[in-house]
Design a protein around this motif. Structure first.
Motif, PDB file in Angstrom:
ATOM      1  N   ALA A 245      43.023  41.176  42.445  1.00  0.00           N
ATOM      2  CA  ALA A 245      42.665  41.308  41.027  1.00  0.00           C
ATOM      3  C   ALA A 245      41.254  40.816  40.746  1.00  0.00           C
ATOM      4  CB  ALA A 245      43.673  40.544  40.166  1.00  0.00           C
ATOM      5  N   ASP A 246      40.742  39.906  41.559  1.00  0.00           N
ATOM      6  CA  ASP A 246      39.405  39.356  41.320  1.00  0.00           C
ATOM      7  C   ASP A 246      38.316  40.423  41.350  1.00  0.00           C
ATOM      8  OD1 ASP A 246      40.290  36.797  40.931  1.00  0.00           O
ATOM      9  OD2 ASP A 246      39.974  36.163  43.008  1.00  0.00           O
TER      10      ASP A 246
ATOM     11  N   LEU B  67      48.643  41.595  34.211  1.00  0.00           N
ATOM     12  CA  LEU B  67      48.722  42.686  35.176  1.00  0.00           C
ATOM     13  C   LEU B  67      49.222  42.185  36.525  1.00  0.00           C
ATOM     14  CD1 LEU B  67      45.467  44.620  34.230  1.00  0.00           C
ATOM     15  CD2 LEU B  67      47.828  45.286  33.774  1.00  0.00           C
ATOM     16  N   ILE B  68      48.850  40.980  36.902  1.00  0.00           N
ATOM     17  CA  ILE B  68      49.393  40.386  38.136  1.00  0.00           C
ATOM     18  C   ILE B  68      50.891  40.181  37.992  1.00  0.00           C
ATOM     19  CG2 ILE B  68      49.406  38.334  39.603  1.00  0.00           C
ATOM     20  CD1 ILE B  68      46.428  38.025  39.011  1.00  0.00           C
TER      21      ILE B  68
ATOM     22  N   GLY C 247      39.591  41.362  33.238  1.00  0.00           N
ATOM     23  CA  GLY C 247      39.275  40.554  32.071  1.00  0.00           C
ATOM     24  C   GLY C 247      40.448  39.705  31.624  1.00  0.00           C
ATOM     25  N   ASN C 248      40.699  39.670  30.313  1.00  0.00           N
ATOM     26  CA  ASN C 248      41.759  38.829  29.753  1.00  0.00           C
ATOM     27  C   ASN C 248      43.166  39.309  30.116  1.00  0.00           C
ATOM     28  OD1 ASN C 248      39.828  37.222  28.489  1.00  0.00           O
ATOM     29  ND2 ASN C 248      39.855  38.442  26.604  1.00  0.00           N
ATOM     30  N   LEU C 249      43.278  40.519  30.640  1.00  0.00           N
ATOM     31  CA  LEU C 249      44.593  41.060  30.997  1.00  0.00           C
ATOM     32  C   LEU C 249      45.004  40.718  32.430  1.00  0.00           C
ATOM     33  CD1 LEU C 249      44.407  44.646  29.428  1.00  0.00           C
ATOM     34  CD2 LEU C 249      45.731  42.699  28.600  1.00  0.00           C
TER      35      LEU C 249
END
Length: 210
Positions: free
Chosen positions: A69-70, A81-82, A75-77
């Motif tokens: 994800a990095d 999402l993870i 962003g803030n999601l």
């Protein structure tokens, strides 16, 4: 700055003459040239298709998703999402169903803790049921029972346990002699001890036991 770098700087179309005199702008331009930009679409594809492996613990799966994800610029999601990917990609189908029913929807930490507790519960259940204590990862990789696997009562299962001959009650059947076919007796008392088999022509047994 080396000659090769100077040639790159001279030919960069993104810099104006005034910008070529600005050290900070030169550094930014060279960084953009030498460090390739990641493909966000591809990075997100890798993230969105990630699944937990059969020999992977939930903590390891969560850490892998965090690393993926990095580079996705969520962003803030990102945490949400993870969390979603963990629920979708976990191998624990029972845990997934339970999490999908929960209200309010659990956050990332709650999802990880829930699935971690389920892993621990399964391990304890196996130990209590008499399954050989586990190196959990090795057991999942092997996918098979060892030769000394015990049943749930903790007793080894004999090769003939549970087998019954057709049409007869196993509890009332008398053992038979392997040489004459009659009820079990000492080898010295067997009537077939000195006879020749009519079927295979070998000595020491009757055709009925051949």
């Amino acid at each position: 700055m080396g000659q090769a770098c100077k040639r790159v700087l001279t030919n960069l179309p993104t810099l104006t003459d005034s910008q070529r005199k600005d050290p900070e702008r030169i550094i930014v331009a060279l960084r953009e040239y030498f460090i390739p930009q990641s493909n966000i679409l591809y990075e997100r594809f890798v993230f969105n298709t990630a699944k937990q492996k059969s020999d992977e613990m939930i903590d390891g799966f969560a850490m892998k998703l965090c690393r993926l994800a990095d580079s996705c610029e969520f962003g803030n999601l990102q945490d949400e999402l993870i969390r979603d990917r963990i629920v979708i990609g976990t191998t624990d189908e029972t845990g997934r169903e339970r999490l999908l029913r929960e209200r309010p929807i659990p956050n990332l930490n709650q999802v990880i803790e829930n699935l971690r507790a389920a892993e621990m519960s399964r391990s304890h259940k196996e130990a209590i049921s008499g399954v050989a204590p586990v190196d959990h990862l090795k057991k999942m990789r092997n996918g098979r029972k060892g030769p000394n696997h015990q049943n749930q009562q903790g007793q080894k299962r004999s090769p003939t346990q549970g087998k019954k001959p057709a049409g007869k009650d196993n509890s009332t059947k008398m053992p038979k002699c392997n040489y004459c076919g009659k009820d079990k007796h000492l080898r010295e008392q067997c009537p077939a001890r000195n006879n020749t088999c009519k079927k295979c022509k070998n000595k020491g047994h009757w055709a009925a036991a051949c």
